[in-house]
Motif scaffolding. Sequence first.
Motif, PDB file in Angstrom:
ATOM      1  N   HIS A 169       0.893  -1.050   0.156  1.00 34.64           N
ATOM      2  CA  HIS A 169      -0.030  -0.049  -0.020  1.00 34.64           C
ATOM      3  C   HIS A 169       0.859   1.321   0.002  1.00 34.64           C
ATOM      4  O   HIS A 169       1.970   1.149   0.589  1.00 34.64           O
ATOM      5  CB  HIS A 169      -0.786  -0.064   1.116  1.00 34.64           C
ATOM      6  N   SER A 170       0.501   2.236  -0.753  1.00 37.55           N
ATOM      7  CA  SER A 170       0.983   3.507  -0.435  1.00 37.55           C
ATOM      8  C   SER A 170       0.779   4.014   1.027  1.00 37.55           C
ATOM      9  O   SER A 170      -0.516   3.587   1.354  1.00 37.55           O
ATOM     10  CB  SER A 170       0.483   4.447  -1.462  1.00 37.55           C
ATOM     11  N   VAL A 171       1.532   4.790   1.552  1.00 38.58           N
ATOM     12  CA  VAL A 171       1.182   5.157   3.015  1.00 38.58           C
ATOM     13  C   VAL A 171       1.377   6.819   3.094  1.00 38.58           C
ATOM     14  O   VAL A 171       1.858   7.085   4.293  1.00 38.58           O
ATOM     15  CB  VAL A 171       2.391   4.272   3.892  1.00 38.58           C
ATOM     16  N   ALA A 172       1.264   7.530   2.473  1.00 42.97           N
ATOM     17  CA  ALA A 172       1.398   8.928   2.394  1.00 42.97           C
ATOM     18  C   ALA A 172       0.277   9.425   3.328  1.00 42.97           C
ATOM     19  O   ALA A 172      -0.835   8.978   3.584  1.00 42.97           O
ATOM     20  CB  ALA A 172       0.996   9.732   0.832  1.00 42.97           C
ATOM     21  N   LEU A 173       0.916  10.358   4.107  1.00 46.88           N
ATOM     22  CA  LEU A 173      -0.179  11.005   5.246  1.00 46.88           C
ATOM     23  C   LEU A 173      -1.273  11.913   4.447  1.00 46.88           C
ATOM     24  O   LEU A 173      -1.298  12.306   3.417  1.00 46.88           O
ATOM     25  CB  LEU A 173       0.557  12.308   5.939  1.00 46.88           C
ATOM     26  N   GLY A 174      -2.409  12.122   5.181  1.00 39.23           N
ATOM     27  CA  GLY A 174      -3.533  12.731   4.800  1.00 39.23           C
ATOM     28  C   GLY A 174      -4.590  12.016   4.209  1.00 39.23           C
ATOM     29  O   GLY A 174      -5.755  12.730   3.712  1.00 39.23           O
ATOM     30  N   LYS A 179      -7.317   3.558   1.475  1.00 33.96           N
ATOM     31  CA  LYS A 179      -7.966   4.359   0.203  1.00 33.96           C
ATOM     32  C   LYS A 179      -6.741   4.552  -0.835  1.00 33.96           C
ATOM     33  O   LYS A 179      -6.835   5.053  -1.717  1.00 33.96           O
ATOM     34  CB  LYS A 179      -8.792   5.321   0.644  1.00 33.96           C
ATOM     35  N   GLN A 180      -5.693   4.328  -0.258  1.00 26.27           N
ATOM     36  CA  GLN A 180      -4.440   4.764  -1.047  1.00 26.27           C
ATOM     37  C   GLN A 180      -4.250   3.557  -2.270  1.00 26.27           C
ATOM     38  O   GLN A 180      -4.284   2.484  -1.821  1.00 26.27           O
ATOM     39  CB  GLN A 180      -3.127   4.968  -0.240  1.00 26.27           C
ATOM     40  N   PRO A 181      -3.670   3.793  -3.336  1.00 23.41           N
ATOM     41  CA  PRO A 181      -3.457   3.028  -4.333  1.00 23.41           C
ATOM     42  C   PRO A 181      -2.292   2.089  -4.057  1.00 23.41           C
ATOM     43  O   PRO A 181      -1.346   2.288  -2.970  1.00 23.41           O
ATOM     44  CB  PRO A 181      -2.965   3.878  -5.504  1.00 23.41           C
ATOM     45  N   LEU A 182      -2.309   0.965  -4.349  1.00 27.95           N
ATOM     46  CA  LEU A 182      -1.347  -0.187  -4.272  1.00 27.95           C
ATOM     47  C   LEU A 182      -0.330   0.183  -5.401  1.00 27.95           C
ATOM     48  O   LEU A 182      -0.461   0.566  -6.205  1.00 27.95           O
ATOM     49  CB  LEU A 182      -2.064  -1.464  -4.765  1.00 27.95           C
ATOM     50  N   GLN A 183       0.836  -0.244  -5.240  1.00 28.22           N
ATOM     51  CA  GLN A 183       2.362  -0.268  -5.655  1.00 28.22           C
ATOM     52  C   GLN A 183       3.048  -1.582  -5.671  1.00 28.22           C
ATOM     53  O   GLN A 183       2.765  -2.438  -4.791  1.00 28.22           O
ATOM     54  CB  GLN A 183       2.959   1.050  -4.951  1.00 28.22           C
TER      55      GLN A 183
END
Length: 243
Positions: A169-174, A179-183
């Motif tokens: 998973h992407s783990v960016a804050l905010g 809900k973040q895209p897979l990479q």
Amino acid sequence: MISTSPQQLRTRWEKTWTSGGLKTLAANTWAMFWMRFASLSYPGRFATWVATWFAPPYKARRHLARYNAQGYVAPSANIYHPQLLRGAHVFIGDRATIYQANDGGTVKLGDRVHLHNDTCIETGVGGSLKIGADTHIQPRCQFSAYKAVIEIGANVQIAPNCAFYSYAHSVALGELIQKQPLQTKGGIYIADDAWIGCGAIVLDGVRIGKGAVIGAGAVVTRDIPDNAIAAGVPARTLSMRSN
């Protein structure tokens, strides 16, 4: 001339039967007959169920896969994958799950692959799985193939409770992580004759070399050379196999 009473004949028969010889022969004959009709269709699954009536559980049922080129799929296995491609004489054990999520790719099992109890295979968007001939996967292993391929060679031995993930998973804050895209870093490749120890975790972007040995509980985050012995968290090469 020595006469034999009916009671003596009955006693001898019972001893021979309970000793395992005739009982085993009868059970195998029963299984061979019904396994001729085994398949993933509803009648085929029913025939497989009947074939197991006198068969011992767990690994003692592996021989049933030899009785039909379509192999053995346990009655309790959950197969929900229209792109499952099986080689000859594949064994799929009790409560194993093979599942295709939205836009998931193929699952290809080579000849004589063994998937033991409670193993779970899942392919999702952009992901696929390929397992080479004569590879044996022990109980409770997890394969999650999203975004990239998980490719396992021939004659690979995978111990219980191992996990393989071809994405993160992407783990960016905010934003919620779910809900973040897979990479992906390109998937997982395990070469022929590797041995993966109990409880090991293999993460995305890793190649495990031919004949490599991964110790129990290792977390593999980087490539392991051919014939290396690796262990630890994260896994690192400790030594090389030798003669």
